[in-house]
Design a protein around this motif. Sequence first.
Motif, PDB file in Angstrom:
ATOM      1  N   LYS A 298      11.992  58.664  10.281  1.00 21.00           N
ATOM      2  CA  LYS A 298      10.584  58.270  10.174  1.00 21.00           C
ATOM      3  C   LYS A 298       9.805  58.599  11.445  1.00 21.00           C
ATOM      4  O   LYS A 298       8.612  58.870  11.394  1.00 21.00           O
ATOM      5  CB  LYS A 298      10.493  56.765   9.907  1.00 21.00           C
ATOM      6  CG  LYS A 298      11.026  56.360   8.546  1.00 21.00           C
ATOM      7  CD  LYS A 298      10.942  54.849   8.350  1.00 21.00           C
ATOM      8  CE  LYS A 298      11.413  54.480   6.954  1.00 21.00           C
ATOM      9  NZ  LYS A 298      11.392  53.013   6.749  1.00 21.00           N
ATOM     10  N   ASP A 299      10.489  58.543  12.571  1.00 20.06           N
ATOM     11  CA  ASP A 299       9.799  58.730  13.854  1.00 20.06           C
ATOM     12  C   ASP A 299       9.267  60.147  13.971  1.00 20.06           C
ATOM     13  O   ASP A 299      10.019  61.114  13.860  1.00 20.06           O
ATOM     14  CB  ASP A 299      10.757  58.395  15.001  1.00 20.06           C
ATOM     15  CG  ASP A 299      11.145  56.937  14.991  1.00 20.06           C
ATOM     16  OD1 ASP A 299      10.268  56.087  15.203  1.00 20.06           O
ATOM     17  OD2 ASP A 299      12.332  56.644  14.734  1.00 20.06           O
ATOM     18  N   GLY A 300       7.963  60.236  14.206  1.00 13.95           N
ATOM     19  CA  GLY A 300       7.333  61.554  14.282  1.00 13.95           C
ATOM     20  C   GLY A 300       7.438  62.326  12.983  1.00 13.95           C
ATOM     21  O   GLY A 300       7.290  63.544  12.974  1.00 13.95           O
ATOM     22  N   GLY A 301       7.714  61.615  11.878  1.00  8.78           N
ATOM     23  CA  GLY A 301       7.832  62.301  10.587  1.00  8.78           C
ATOM     24  C   GLY A 301       8.970  63.290  10.556  1.00  8.78           C
ATOM     25  O   GLY A 301       8.920  64.316   9.865  1.00  8.78           O
TER      26      GLY A 301
ATOM     27  N   THR B  30       9.376  68.000  21.739  1.00 11.50           N
ATOM     28  CA  THR B  30       8.657  67.253  22.780  1.00 11.50           C
ATOM     29  C   THR B  30       9.660  66.561  23.702  1.00 11.50           C
ATOM     30  O   THR B  30       9.528  66.618  24.931  1.00 11.50           O
ATOM     31  CB  THR B  30       7.732  66.213  22.110  1.00 11.50           C
ATOM     32  OG1 THR B  30       6.742  66.908  21.353  1.00 11.50           O
ATOM     33  CG2 THR B  30       7.058  65.334  23.154  1.00 11.50           C
ATOM     34  N   LEU B  31      10.655  65.928  23.120  1.00 10.95           N
ATOM     35  CA  LEU B  31      11.642  65.207  23.919  1.00 10.95           C
ATOM     36  C   LEU B  31      12.535  66.175  24.692  1.00 10.95           C
ATOM     37  O   LEU B  31      12.786  66.001  25.888  1.00 10.95           O
ATOM     38  CB  LEU B  31      12.474  64.284  23.024  1.00 10.95           C
ATOM     39  CG  LEU B  31      11.694  63.104  22.410  1.00 10.95           C
ATOM     40  CD1 LEU B  31      12.522  62.417  21.332  1.00 10.95           C
ATOM     41  CD2 LEU B  31      11.274  62.097  23.481  1.00 10.95           C
TER      42      LEU B  31
ATOM     43  N   LYS C 181      11.365  67.782  27.948  1.00  9.07           N
ATOM     44  CA  LYS C 181      11.342  66.952  29.148  1.00  9.07           C
ATOM     45  C   LYS C 181      12.744  66.444  29.510  1.00  9.07           C
ATOM     46  O   LYS C 181      12.883  65.488  30.265  1.00  9.07           O
ATOM     47  CB  LYS C 181      10.398  65.759  28.954  1.00  9.07           C
ATOM     48  CG  LYS C 181       8.957  66.144  28.790  1.00  9.07           C
ATOM     49  CD  LYS C 181       8.358  66.622  30.102  1.00  9.07           C
ATOM     50  CE  LYS C 181       6.902  67.010  29.927  1.00  9.07           C
ATOM     51  NZ  LYS C 181       6.324  67.545  31.155  1.00  9.07           N
TER      52      LYS C 181
ATOM     53  N   GLU D  56       8.703  68.702  15.766  1.00  2.00           N
ATOM     54  CA  GLU D  56       7.816  68.523  16.928  1.00  2.00           C
ATOM     55  C   GLU D  56       8.317  67.431  17.879  1.00  2.00           C
ATOM     56  O   GLU D  56       8.325  67.611  19.094  1.00  2.00           O
ATOM     57  CB  GLU D  56       6.386  68.208  16.468  1.00  2.00           C
ATOM     58  CG  GLU D  56       5.397  68.283  17.616  1.00  2.00           C
ATOM     59  CD  GLU D  56       3.997  67.800  17.231  1.00  2.00           C
ATOM     60  OE1 GLU D  56       3.783  67.439  16.060  1.00  2.00           O
ATOM     61  OE2 GLU D  56       3.134  67.780  18.125  1.00  2.00           O
ATOM     62  N   VAL D  57       8.767  66.311  17.308  1.00  2.00           N
ATOM     63  CA  VAL D  57       9.213  65.218  18.180  1.00  2.00           C
ATOM     64  C   VAL D  57      10.503  65.607  18.927  1.00  2.00           C
ATOM     65  O   VAL D  57      10.678  65.258  20.106  1.00  2.00           O
ATOM     66  CB  VAL D  57       9.366  63.891  17.404  1.00  2.00           C
ATOM     67  CG1 VAL D  57      10.497  63.954  16.394  1.00  2.00           C
ATOM     68  CG2 VAL D  57       9.569  62.727  18.366  1.00  2.00           C
TER      69      VAL D  57
ATOM     70  N   PHE E 192      15.003  64.975  27.548  1.00  2.00           N
ATOM     71  CA  PHE E 192      15.560  63.865  26.768  1.00  2.00           C
ATOM     72  C   PHE E 192      16.539  64.392  25.719  1.00  2.00           C
ATOM     73  O   PHE E 192      16.407  65.519  25.234  1.00  2.00           O
ATOM     74  CB  PHE E 192      14.441  63.085  26.070  1.00  2.00           C
ATOM     75  CG  PHE E 192      13.588  62.284  27.007  1.00  2.00           C
ATOM     76  CD1 PHE E 192      14.030  61.066  27.511  1.00  2.00           C
ATOM     77  CD2 PHE E 192      12.343  62.745  27.403  1.00  2.00           C
ATOM     78  CE1 PHE E 192      13.247  60.332  28.390  1.00  2.00           C
ATOM     79  CE2 PHE E 192      11.554  62.021  28.282  1.00  2.00           C
ATOM     80  CZ  PHE E 192      12.005  60.809  28.770  1.00  2.00           C
TER      81      PHE E 192
END
Lengths: 291, 291, 291, 291, 291, 291
Positions: free
Chosen positions: E129-132, E166-167, E170, E162-163, E172
């Motif tokens: 669910k996070d960030g779809g 993004t992580l 950086k 995308e999520v 993660f």
Amino acid sequence: MIDIEQILLEKANILVEALPYIRKFYGKTFVIKYGGAAQKESFLKNAFAQDIVLLNFIGIKPIVVHGGGPKITELMKRLGKEPQFIHGHRVTDKETMEIVEMILGGIINKEIVQLINSHGGKAVGLTGKDGGLLRAKKKLLKINNEEVDLGFVGEVERVCIEVLETLQDKGFIPVVAPIGFDKSGQSYNINADTVASAVAVAVKAEKLILLTDVKGITDENSELLSTLKMEEALKLIQQQVITGGMIPKVYACLNALKGDVKKTHIIDGRIPHSLLLEIFTQRGVGTEVIQ
Amino acid sequence: MIDIEQILLEKANILVEALPYIRKFYGKTFVIKYGGAAQKESFLKNAFAQDIVLLNFIGIKPIVVHGGGPKITELMKRLGKEPQFIHGHRVTDKETMEIVEMILGGIINKEIVQLINSHGGKAVGLTGKDGGLLRAKKKLLKINNEEVDLGFVGEVERVCIEVLETLQDKGFIPVVAPIGFDKSGQSYNINADTVASAVAVAVKAEKLILLTDVKGITDENSELLSTLKMEEALKLIQQQVITGGMIPKVYACLNALKGDVKKTHIIDGRIPHSLLLEIFTQRGVGTEVIQ
Amino acid sequence: MIDIEQILLEKANILVEALPYIRKFYGKTFVIKYGGAAQKESFLKNAFAQDIVLLNFIGIKPIVVHGGGPKITELMKRLGKEPQFIHGHRVTDKETMEIVEMILGGIINKEIVQLINSHGGKAVGLTGKDGGLLRAKKKLLKINNEEVDLGFVGEVERVCIEVLETLQDKGFIPVVAPIGFDKSGQSYNINADTVASAVAVAVKAEKLILLTDVKGITDENSELLSTLKMEEALKLIQQQVITGGMIPKVYACLNALKGDVKKTHIIDGRIPHSLLLEIFTQRGVGTEVIQ
Amino acid sequence: MIDIEQILLEKANILVEALPYIRKFYGKTFVIKYGGAAQKESFLKNAFAQDIVLLNFIGIKPIVVHGGGPKITELMKRLGKEPQFIHGHRVTDKETMEIVEMILGGIINKEIVQLINSHGGKAVGLTGKDGGLLRAKKKLLKINNEEVDLGFVGEVERVCIEVLETLQDKGFIPVVAPIGFDKSGQSYNINADTVASAVAVAVKAEKLILLTDVKGITDENSELLSTLKMEEALKLIQQQVITGGMIPKVYACLNALKGDVKKTHIIDGRIPHSLLLEIFTQRGVGTEVIQ
Amino acid sequence: MIDIEQILLEKANILVEALPYIRKFYGKTFVIKYGGAAQKESFLKNAFAQDIVLLNFIGIKPIVVHGGGPKITELMKRLGKEPQFIHGHRVTDKETMEIVEMILGGIINKEIVQLINSHGGKAVGLTGKDGGLLRAKKKLLKINNEEVDLGFVGEVERVCIEVLETLQDKGFIPVVAPIGFDKSGQSYNINADTVASAVAVAVKAEKLILLTDVKGITDENSELLSTLKMEEALKLIQQQVITGGMIPKVYACLNALKGDVKKTHIIDGRIPHSLLLEIFTQRGVGTEVIQ
Amino acid sequence: MIDIEQILLEKANILVEALPYIRKFYGKTFVIKYGGAAQKESFLKNAFAQDIVLLNFIGIKPIVVHGGGPKITELMKRLGKEPQFIHGHRVTDKETMEIVEMILGGIINKEIVQLINSHGGKAVGLTGKDGGLLRAKKKLLKINNEEVDLGFVGEVERVCIEVLETLQDKGFIPVVAPIGFDKSGQSYNINADTVASAVAVAVKAEKLILLTDVKGITDENSELLSTLKMEEALKLIQQQVITGGMIPKVYACLNALKGDVKKTHIIDGRIPHSLLLEIFTQRGVGTEVIQ
């Protein structure tokens, strides 16, 4: 079957043992003075290059500074010049300086570059002239209060790190020959340990590591000292426990420490992968000189 | 008073005359083969360095490629080796190769770097080993259908431009010694015109400029040809109007043009600032070879 | 033949003579007040535009501030208004302000933009309203301790440099009409020298250059003063050697110097390329006022 | 108490109703032709400026293009020139062109800039000369197969969007006066709807919105048409249902649609906030012309 | 003394043995399905976390996908629900789905995050669910041509990376619980091997690695197969040599390979550091399935 | 017809009324504690999600922190555990902590994420473990000078904002469950208001907004106080006008203000869109606590 698994497990454990060091040194710069046996024996040379490339891949940024005395002496002799040393400094007339530049900049620097590149690194060789890296001035030496003229022997006046940063930012490994220039464009022959120390300070290095042909700094009983504080090192020099060629190496360390380099190491270049072992194992393979 | 104003006005007009060329070449790369007289006479050397630095400041990105034959010959002789040439190529045994590397990489390359830096540029010297710049292979030469062994004379197999781009992006001026390496790490002595041409193609240069010791390409009446098309150049070679050492230079131009370099120039390095004059004046000071 | 070479060499030398200045001013901003003869004669206009474009290509970032008094007077007369000046300031009622905006913002500003663009630059015209560039307030003038109402004559309260920076970062050349606005949105007519000075301070300019219709500042014997220190300039004003319209120009320089602009210049705009000559030659073509 | 809460809730609902539109248009460019009543009445002007600033803050990038016919006519008359129109085009001699530039570039453009800025936006005014925005050529008009000379009436030849992008990237709102220039630097008076359409195509706008003084496009019974397809619009022109000044507006929409602008709108500028209502409400306040 | 040196040398050799793999996989993404014994035994968990952190530091970008069946079953029983499986799929009613989300998203996902972080990594837990991240749809299962309703068991419809990017950009390390959502917001329980495979395809992973509780894929004589081609794997399924729970794992590999993942691995999670050994040793510790 | 226009105009006015607030808060971070009724009623939940997404699109960066007490209690009871509270803190044994993690991290956090995403936002759920966000320590509670053991109830020791910044920089909306971890990896249950306050300080938030189930802070006559200064708030606590569950909320505000959060708000979450109304209307819908 169990045996193979056992061996594999040990392999993995050794990789994992390196993890805390990798974490600690991630993104940091190490300046490494390369020389001595490690520069002669084929298997030591390859081991050194592997170490440098490995460091680079795991996020440590190495800068290599090298010397090259024996080959300079060799070419001098072939050209009919008699090498002369005063207090460990090679007296450097105009012709000798040219020989230094030919050997250090033309031969040894590029040999190291090629060595590292052949193991998968991206090394670029520099002398102190490239990008104005090492601004130098004539070294003044006094013996018994009398000035001795060493010719074009120099000391570092200023390190211009822009070319180092430019290369490191794109993953290149700088390999530096210890040749400086002064305002008039004159070349100078500089001690490689000194250059390594000055570069380490200028780039705010985490470590300065000097590869030598001894097992490290030893006490009066010839026992290896694993760790040495600055003041202890100075005392050992006063007590003439540290003598000869080791003295300038220790001063290179002390100057680096004064310039905020975190730790300095004098290690045994005769052991293959001594660089890796010093960095990634508890025990190390030489002497660390610390604040 | 009027006279001084007149002189000033002429000065200004000359600066302004350069404007359309500055506009046209802004941000473009020029690969310049440096050699001959321009590399010997002190005033020509300084003029060349000024030109390079000026180009760099007005937004043109120069890459300098240099040779150094005479000094190589000189050191060979001092070391008791007799230079030998076949069809203009220096026969290069192991020891000669080392001399080539000492002279080109250690002396001449750094001299040019220092020259440019002393005029305010930021030059960095490279051999083909640095950053893996020039991958080479042994040059095969056939004379009368028989293979002639030139030793470690090479030709360019691949140009890896990453180190050039890295340096140029930060305003450094690369100075390249024409030494390549093959897969095994063996060094090769490569013709500097050829290297300049290959580099020009690899970096998609706007111009390839070869500094020579002649006024340019001349016709059968020794009249300077200002402009020459590719096919005309080939015809002049067939007609043996273009002969000797000019032939490889013309081929360097032709290969650059085939590789999409916009224009190539063979100019007279004996004229001070010939580089500037070629670029910034209508008339030019040599021959341009174009498509 | 020798003659042509001689001419070429002189050309090159002039280009090279500019090099130290190019190096020195690379990346710096120059604010240039444009006006007077340089804005009228066709050949002076073109020379000015060439200078601006040339500066821009060699890495100097020009900002042009212009006036336009004569054309304002002309339109006022055509519309039946009699221009009135008090102490050099144009008394500016509502209708006059509109005429100022039409002439400065609509005609002259765009004429200069077009002039620069036609020589290969990328100029963008701005009034003080655009991007909130020039926040102004009513100028208070006291004569004999009595306040005189000049109408909508303003002075600069704040310079908002964001629009200048945005344009300069992409290579555009800002051309500024000296019209400000106050909190209520009211327009103000501001002296262009003053605006140039305020902008120079706000953008931390290297130089403020005022183009005038005189040869520079002269001493009591009408001899041109090449250089003038701040205190000397003040003294010459007190001694009434500097008089009339030159006074506000000198104050514009002094205010810029107080605001840390490095150097200011009052130069003779009647000489073609005076801008270039001032910047790129030893002697210059006017008076520099320095700290 | 309940009443106040009720009102608050309604307020919130209206904000929330805008959400799907905000999401849809985030980061998109809208080109808006501003003119007519919306440019005259004080409350309409303020409402327009608020709308533009609001759009900008919620991530929509507006570009405003404006006309200014009435004020041009007014100044022409004051200067003793009789305006003359052929097929809706103002015949533009040299002097008229200067008046157009004074009014559009000097007065109206800056007035709109100031208006938007006073509501918290960051507007920058441009004519087609700034940054070389609008390259134009003489408009050729044939009536009954005979060419009619309109003087310096132009049409858009090329839109150079670099200055628009530069400003928009930093959050500035470009306000464009419809003045172009040709190769020789000659100015041209161009129809603002046409400019808006050409700019919309060049910047790949999401929407072209034309503010007018009518309620939109009406059918033969004067009923407002909410949506119109391209072919329907063309048919209504053929059937002379769409006539007069509405015809060029419809063509501006059609050309924008052909150039891949997503949607075009002809809306009633007499309604305050018509821009906002058109964008953020289901019903809209005019006619949308779509593919 | 010699013994210690010997041991050190071996250590160094093992580090160096990893170099070619480090070079090869630098900057590449590995998707790792974590589960089984490796998720239960404390020393295996720590070894796994060390491996993940080590990979991350040496420039490999890991994404962890995990299951958690046993703990789901446990909580179901405590809440009085009897787990039911059809063809290996857990029948998932509304309440069971909530239990799945509590255990996978609330407990296991965060436990793994904490485990990695405690070894010096920077993990962030995500469900689909996070960030779809994982758009799902109901899994349709037919047995004997009849549709069987598994409740909220889903399959991956779309991966929104995308999520993850993004992580990862950086530094993660994403840890993904295999829970998807459909258009209506309904949650779905998805097989973790399937999710790992879909994610590997979406992020263009270099490797998909499935940790299991067997030594790899075995042939009909229960001998480990080190390497298996796609068609061979399919044949072994047809021949019922590969059976039961291994079948969906093999299909996860095959789908990843079809989606251009370079290599897939089914490895023995019961061996500590199996991940490291698979990647950094010649022999590996399981079966690689390749194209 | 006039009526519809009237309604449209009012709509537009309400959008425009928001403009000064949008301008003021552009690019600022708001930390919002979400809980109570707003988390239960379907229409309030949707209104909240719309508000968050709207804020995000107009350039405000929201971070949501949530609680979830009732659902924790519910699962505890289903699993046969009796909830126990001391001074408002839930006594948290090992099993309760696991329930807290299941409900907060597994259910509620993801429900909010899904809610926001279904309205067009890009939410990512985090617990304090993800990216090491919330480092905690055991909360020490003394009652009558005696220490009371609350089990794994924690307080915030350090907020590591890197994961928040990483997500916000790419437009993601972080949703944070108030679960921390200590050095040993132990989980802690932390008060959500406290977490919101600590996060607001760490990210230098513009506003901390606490959604509650009351209309705000009331005076001794139960009249709503629109604004309250820090010292006034402290006095009302001393005077026992502020009591019970409101006390920790007020302290959360005071700590945020001390940590340089600009303004804090305690608002009525029972009113739909209370978030929007508080931010975008003059009157607001609760109490603001300010310095």
